[in-house]
Design a protein around this motif. Sequence first.
Motif, mmCIF file in Angstrom:
data_model
loop_
_atom_site.group_PDB
_atom_site.id
_atom_site.type_symbol
_atom_site.label_atom_id
_atom_site.label_comp_id
_atom_site.label_asym_id
_atom_site.label_seq_id
_atom_site.Cartn_x
_atom_site.Cartn_y
_atom_site.Cartn_z
ATOM 1 N N VAL A 100 0.865 -1.184 0.000
ATOM 2 C CA VAL A 100 0.000 0.000 0.000
ATOM 3 C C VAL A 100 0.902 1.235 0.000
ATOM 4 O O VAL A 100 1.803 1.344 0.838
ATOM 5 C CB VAL A 100 -0.919 0.046 1.240
ATOM 6 C CG1 VAL A 100 -1.875 1.232 1.161
ATOM 7 C CG2 VAL A 100 -1.712 -1.251 1.393
ATOM 8 N N PRO A 104 -3.456 6.207 -3.168
ATOM 9 C CA PRO A 104 -4.126 4.921 -3.398
ATOM 10 C C PRO A 104 -3.739 4.233 -4.727
ATOM 11 O O PRO A 104 -3.714 3.017 -4.808
ATOM 12 C CB PRO A 104 -5.615 5.287 -3.409
ATOM 13 C CG PRO A 104 -5.714 6.609 -2.742
ATOM 14 C CD PRO A 104 -4.396 7.309 -2.924
ATOM 15 N N GLN A 160 -8.237 5.040 0.025
ATOM 16 C CA GLN A 160 -7.114 4.353 0.666
ATOM 17 C C GLN A 160 -7.577 3.021 1.264
ATOM 18 O O GLN A 160 -6.828 2.049 1.290
ATOM 19 C CB GLN A 160 -6.486 5.269 1.723
ATOM 20 C CG GLN A 160 -5.071 4.930 2.124
ATOM 21 C CD GLN A 160 -4.069 4.793 0.981
ATOM 22 O OE1 GLN A 160 -4.112 3.836 0.209
ATOM 23 N NE2 GLN A 160 -3.144 5.721 0.869
ATOM 24 N N ARG A 161 -8.843 2.968 1.688
ATOM 25 C CA ARG A 161 -9.399 1.688 2.159
ATOM 26 C C ARG A 161 -9.446 0.668 1.014
ATOM 27 O O ARG A 161 -9.174 -0.517 1.198
ATOM 28 C CB ARG A 161 -10.808 1.881 2.725
ATOM 29 C CG ARG A 161 -10.829 2.573 4.076
ATOM 30 C CD ARG A 161 -12.247 2.805 4.567
ATOM 31 N NE ARG A 161 -12.257 3.597 5.770
ATOM 32 C CZ ARG A 161 -12.150 3.098 7.007
ATOM 33 N NH1 ARG A 161 -12.080 1.805 7.186
ATOM 34 N NH2 ARG A 161 -12.146 3.898 8.055
ATOM 35 N N ALA A 163 -7.421 0.636 -1.490
ATOM 36 C CA ALA A 163 -6.031 0.234 -1.729
ATOM 37 C C ALA A 163 -5.601 -0.845 -0.721
ATOM 38 O O ALA A 163 -4.857 -1.766 -1.073
ATOM 39 C CB ALA A 163 -5.108 1.449 -1.638
ATOM 40 N N ILE A 164 -6.088 -0.720 0.518
ATOM 41 C CA ILE A 164 -5.749 -1.746 1.520
ATOM 42 C C ILE A 164 -6.441 -3.074 1.165
ATOM 43 O O ILE A 164 -5.829 -4.140 1.210
ATOM 44 C CB ILE A 164 -6.119 -1.277 2.942
ATOM 45 C CG1 ILE A 164 -5.245 -0.075 3.332
ATOM 46 C CG2 ILE A 164 -5.959 -2.407 3.955
ATOM 47 C CD1 ILE A 164 -5.665 0.621 4.620
ATOM 48 N N ARG A 166 -7.216 -4.063 -1.740
ATOM 49 C CA ARG A 166 -6.495 -4.603 -2.899
ATOM 50 C C ARG A 166 -5.203 -5.299 -2.446
ATOM 51 O O ARG A 166 -4.847 -6.357 -2.954
ATOM 52 C CB ARG A 166 -6.187 -3.458 -3.863
ATOM 53 C CG ARG A 166 -5.509 -3.905 -5.127
ATOM 54 C CD ARG A 166 -5.268 -2.755 -6.060
ATOM 55 N NE ARG A 166 -4.432 -1.739 -5.445
ATOM 56 C CZ ARG A 166 -4.073 -0.607 -6.031
ATOM 57 N NH1 ARG A 166 -4.505 -0.347 -7.250
ATOM 58 N NH2 ARG A 166 -3.308 0.258 -5.429
ATOM 59 N N ALA A 167 -4.503 -4.685 -1.479
ATOM 60 C CA ALA A 167 -3.256 -5.288 -1.002
ATOM 61 C C ALA A 167 -3.518 -6.585 -0.238
ATOM 62 O O ALA A 167 -2.680 -7.477 -0.202
ATOM 63 C CB ALA A 167 -2.504 -4.310 -0.114
ATOM 64 N N LEU A 177 3.450 -1.226 3.930
ATOM 65 C CA LEU A 177 2.681 0.022 3.816
ATOM 66 C C LEU A 177 3.625 1.213 3.925
ATOM 67 O O LEU A 177 4.328 1.364 4.935
ATOM 68 C CB LEU A 177 1.612 0.087 4.908
ATOM 69 C CG LEU A 177 0.667 -1.118 4.984
ATOM 70 C CD1 LEU A 177 0.994 -1.996 6.178
ATOM 71 C CD2 LEU A 177 -0.788 -0.678 5.063
ATOM 72 N N PRO A 180 0.862 5.191 4.284
ATOM 73 C CA PRO A 180 -0.423 5.092 3.585
ATOM 74 C C PRO A 180 -1.452 6.131 4.034
ATOM 75 O O PRO A 180 -2.371 6.420 3.284
ATOM 76 C CB PRO A 180 -0.906 3.680 3.928
ATOM 77 C CG PRO A 180 -0.272 3.381 5.246
ATOM 78 C CD PRO A 180 1.078 4.030 5.177
#
Length: 275
Positions: A100, A104, A160-161, A163-164, A166-167, A177, A180
């Motif tokens: 992350v 994002p 950004q949530r 993106a998390i 997705r990670a 991270l 982030p």
Amino acid sequence: MSSQTDTSRIGAPNAGDRTLDGSIRIDNVSHIYGKGTDRVTALGPVDLTVPPGEFLVLVGASGCGKSTLLRLIAGFESATEGSVQVSGTTPTPGLTSGVVFQQPRLFPWKTVGGNVDLALKYAGISKGARVARRDQLLARVGLEGTADRKIWEISGGQQQRVAIARALAADTSLLLLDEPFAALDALTRERLQEDLRQVSAESGRTSVFVTHSADEAAFLGSRIVVLTTRPGQVALDIPVDLPRSGVDADELRGSPEFAALRAEVGHAVKTAAAA
Ligand SMILES: Nc1ncnc2c1ncn2[C@@H]1O[C@H](COP(=O)(O)OP(=O)(O)OP(=O)(O)O)[C@@H](O)[C@H]1O
Ligand SMILES: [Mg+2]
């Protein structure tokens, strides 16, 4: 977070393979960018061993090599000297860890669900299993019911949530991270810190989190490593014994133990930067 069953996977042989334990071994690692007069020794030498399940926070002054170290662990770059191993193997981008970044970096032409779905596809999850898994991941980061929203329709904190999520999609045993939450407002940042703390405690993943903030480091870390100025070396390695789960976040933030740790980290970062 549970792993997918074998029958739901295609390709990407290492993704989600929790037999990879998420441990990290950094042996005598240095990294140099450029050549001749452009040569910059960014990092090292660094030795670090991170056992499975640890939440390691890296703090240090701007330019000291934090992102460089994270990129070496992700396998985006190879160390100029020394060796980096994740789960006992050479790190492979996208397979041995989820990453992350500060921004994002989502695909704007895809929906919220589409961004997570793409990561699941790359991780080798079969089409039939992906919708349920996507929804499970979105719920995990507090975004239930948003799969059909466009990226530009959601806030920066919500992006950004995504993106998390997705990670987390590849279900790797290591999460990396790089600042982030740095671009987010204070309230959103605190909420995301609380959620990340919970997600990591529940999932048992190993995490490496880069930040400039002593407060963030004290709240998230089960161990905090302070780096010197460039080339970054380990200045201080602080074990943290604050409770990891079953504790109210506000209570923790208000405790004298938390205040003492935050002050210790803040002081160490300033001392390392001045050295
Ligand atoms: N691709 C690159 N080419 C040349 N020099 C680089 C490259 N990436 C980083 N550097 C240099 O290496 C040093 C360490 O950079 P790095 O990005 O790892 O620092 P950082 O600790 O993450 O900084 P910040 O806190 O500002 O993000 C810096 O001096 C930077 O300018
Ligand atoms: Mg950086």
